[in-house]
Scaffold this motif. Structure first.
Motif, PDB file in Angstrom:
ATOM      1  N   THR A 187       0.828  -1.202   0.000  1.00 21.84           N
ATOM      2  CA  THR A 187       0.000   0.000   0.000  1.00 21.84           C
ATOM      3  C   THR A 187       0.862   1.251   0.000  1.00 21.84           C
ATOM      4  O   THR A 187       1.975   1.255   0.543  1.00 21.84           O
ATOM      5  CB  THR A 187      -0.958   0.007   1.212  1.00 21.84           C
ATOM      6  OG1 THR A 187      -1.822   1.141   1.142  1.00 21.84           O
ATOM      7  CG2 THR A 187      -0.192   0.033   2.522  1.00 21.84           C
ATOM      8  N   ARG A 188       0.347   2.285  -0.623  1.00 21.54           N
ATOM      9  CA  ARG A 188       1.026   3.589  -0.643  1.00 21.54           C
ATOM     10  C   ARG A 188      -0.037   4.669  -0.579  1.00 21.54           C
ATOM     11  O   ARG A 188      -0.964   4.695  -1.395  1.00 21.54           O
ATOM     12  CB  ARG A 188       1.870   3.746  -1.911  1.00 21.54           C
ATOM     13  CG  ARG A 188       2.552   5.114  -2.009  1.00 21.54           C
ATOM     14  CD  ARG A 188       3.583   5.130  -3.131  1.00 21.54           C
ATOM     15  NE  ARG A 188       3.015   4.792  -4.417  1.00 21.54           N
ATOM     16  CZ  ARG A 188       2.349   5.660  -5.182  1.00 21.54           C
ATOM     17  NH1 ARG A 188       2.140   6.897  -4.785  1.00 21.54           N
ATOM     18  NH2 ARG A 188       1.886   5.286  -6.359  1.00 21.54           N
ATOM     19  N   ALA A 189       0.085   5.550   0.377  1.00 16.39           N
ATOM     20  CA  ALA A 189      -0.891   6.626   0.534  1.00 16.39           C
ATOM     21  C   ALA A 189      -0.629   7.724  -0.487  1.00 16.39           C
ATOM     22  O   ALA A 189       0.526   8.103  -0.726  1.00 16.39           O
ATOM     23  CB  ALA A 189      -0.824   7.189   1.948  1.00 16.39           C
ATOM     24  N   TYR A 190      -1.701   8.222  -1.100  1.00 16.78           N
ATOM     25  CA  TYR A 190      -1.597   9.424  -1.910  1.00 16.78           C
ATOM     26  C   TYR A 190      -1.697  10.624  -0.963  1.00 16.78           C
ATOM     27  O   TYR A 190      -2.391  10.571   0.048  1.00 16.78           O
ATOM     28  CB  TYR A 190      -2.736   9.494  -2.922  1.00 16.78           C
ATOM     29  CG  TYR A 190      -2.648   8.462  -4.024  1.00 16.78           C
ATOM     30  CD1 TYR A 190      -1.675   8.546  -5.004  1.00 16.78           C
ATOM     31  CD2 TYR A 190      -3.558   7.407  -4.081  1.00 16.78           C
ATOM     32  CE1 TYR A 190      -1.603   7.604  -6.019  1.00 16.78           C
ATOM     33  CE2 TYR A 190      -3.501   6.467  -5.090  1.00 16.78           C
ATOM     34  CZ  TYR A 190      -2.516   6.566  -6.057  1.00 16.78           C
ATOM     35  OH  TYR A 190      -2.449   5.627  -7.058  1.00 16.78           O
ATOM     36  N   HIS A 283      -5.551   6.050  -1.292  1.00 17.84           N
ATOM     37  CA  HIS A 283      -4.316   5.280  -1.328  1.00 17.84           C
ATOM     38  C   HIS A 283      -4.415   4.200  -2.399  1.00 17.84           C
ATOM     39  O   HIS A 283      -5.496   3.879  -2.884  1.00 17.84           O
ATOM     40  CB  HIS A 283      -4.003   4.661   0.035  1.00 17.84           C
ATOM     41  CG  HIS A 283      -4.977   3.613   0.477  1.00 17.84           C
ATOM     42  ND1 HIS A 283      -6.190   3.913   1.057  1.00 17.84           N
ATOM     43  CD2 HIS A 283      -4.917   2.259   0.432  1.00 17.84           C
ATOM     44  CE1 HIS A 283      -6.833   2.803   1.344  1.00 17.84           C
ATOM     45  NE2 HIS A 283      -6.082   1.784   0.983  1.00 17.84           N
TER      46      HIS A 283
END
Length: 416
Positions: A187-190, A283
């Motif tokens: 996962t990667r948060a925007y 995300h």
């Protein structure tokens, strides 16, 4: 609830009562009848459709065909609105003119690109149809799942236990069942929040959708069925920088509406705030696998993508159609519906599409959510070039409508 069993002990358990999960449960029950017990568990079930109030989704042609085939589309007719064309613009917020660089228009008798569907009526129709079909709807949570000989043992939050050939984890992006199964989630948060609201307006949208790219993120105006105080309505999906979203929404309703008006098209006349707004952190998330022993991941438990293309629900519906087809085919052949071969085929079928859509939406967001002049020139030239290539535009429309490549039977409008 006593242990629910179908004829021969076949049972599929679904954790989560989202749209794709309910669509899967209904499709399985309609196709297999008493030969398969289907149970949906979600502590949020007592809230019914109310927890989806104010949300709307763009359902592509494939998803519409699936909803037609399982008997839902006719139930929600008044809550749907066809999208017949779309305009894409790119400018800064302060620019006096918003040039349209790319348009998509329906040709002749071609089917609409998509339909906007209000989530509340859709969920209400799915819940009612599931109950009528014999799907067990239970407000208990699932505490744990462990495999045993030929099945999974499901422990419920109220202490009950049941046996199932397959458990479907549709319990959201923070899926506890996925985590308990040891499936990694990248996962990667925007640095963005997605703001949704329903806007009333004085003039008809005539089925046109707008996607306006701003440096902070896209601002989409999506047509809804007529209604409200001003007679016409649209849903907005507004992407804003996370550090600015709170301040923009902190004012009174008149101040919030003024911020929306700064971004909204003037073509639709006077505006009113009908519902919302609500903000949600954005995300990207992708499961490393879609399966474990007797467990399949569905919808947000498997993938979360940026909303700028409106494809999250369509990915979930396509996965539900694929999984329903694999389970049903296995049952008809006398095979194990939760067997390794069924789950491996499901993963092979859906994982690439999800990865491709995640990469596409992530790339588009990176390309358009900035104010770098060289990138602005390149992307606007590219949009204008696509606008002058009707063959490419038709291919893009077909891709978005799930009309290209092999599709599950339900997505083609065929019975299981």
């Amino acid at each position: 609830m006593a242990e629910a069993e179908g004829r021969g002990g076949r049972h599929v358990v679904v954790a989560g009562a989202g749209i794709a999960a309910l669509g899967l449960a209904l499709a399985l029950k309609r196709a297999n009848g008493p030969a398969l017990a289907v149970s949906v568990f979600d502590p949020g079930l007592p809230e019914g459709a109310s927890r989806h109030r104010g949300r709307a989704y763009a359902v592509a042609a494939g998803g519409r065909r699936m909803l037609e085939r399982i008997g839902i589309w006719d139930r929600i007719g008044p809550a749907t609105q066809a999208i017949t064309d779309m305009a894409i613009s790119d400018s800064r917020l302060r620019d006096p003119v918003r040039p349209v660089f790319l348009t998509f228009e329906r040709e002749g008798e071609a089917e609409p690109f998509a339909h906007m569907v209000e989530a509340g009526p859709l969920v209400a129709a799915l819940l009612a149809a599931c109950a009528e079909a014999g799907v067990a709807l239970d407000a208990s949570g699932i505490a744990s799942v462990r495999t045993e000989a030929g099945a999974a043992r499901v422990a419920l939050s109220d202490g009950r236990s049941l046996r199932a050939e397959l458990v479907v984890a549709a319990d959201g992006a923070r899926s506890r069942l996925r985590e308990a199964a040891g499936i990694g989630f990248v996962t990667r948060a925007y640095d963005q929040q997605g703001i949704v609201a329903t806007i009333g307006h004085a003039r008809s949208h005539e089925g046109r959708a707008f996607e306006h790219f701003l440096p902070s993120g896209p601002f989409a105006i999506l047509p809804l069925a007529d209604g409200g105080a001003l007679g016409h309505r649209s849903s907005i999906v507004w992407t804003e920088r996370a550090d600015e979203a709170g301040a923009l929404l902190a004012g009174d309703p008149e101040e919030v509406l003024a911020e929306i008006e700064r971004r909204f098209t003037p073509a639709l006349g006077r505006l009113s705030l009908e519902d919302g707004p609500s903000a949600h952190p954005l995300h990207l998330g992708l499961a490393r696998r879609y399966r474990a022993g007797r467990l399949a991941l569905l919808s947000d438990a498997a993938h979360v993508i940026h909303p700028l293309a409106g494809q999250g629900l369509n990915l979930g519906l396509a996965a539900a159609a694929c999984l329903a087809e694999g389970i049903t085919d296995a049952l008809r052949l006398g095979l194990d519906p939760g067997g390794e071969d069924v789950l491996a085929a499901y993963e092979r079928s859906r994982r690439f599409d999800a990865l491709a859509m995640a990469a596409a939406t992530d790339g588009l967001n990176r390309l358009f959510s900035n104010d770098l002049t060289p990138l602005r020139l390149v992307r606007d030239f590219g949009l204008g070039l696509v606008d002058r290539m009707p063959g490419l535009k038709r291919a893009l429309i077909a891709e978005a409508a799930a009309a290209r490549g092999p599709q599950p039977r339900l997505m083609r409008g065929e019975p299981l």
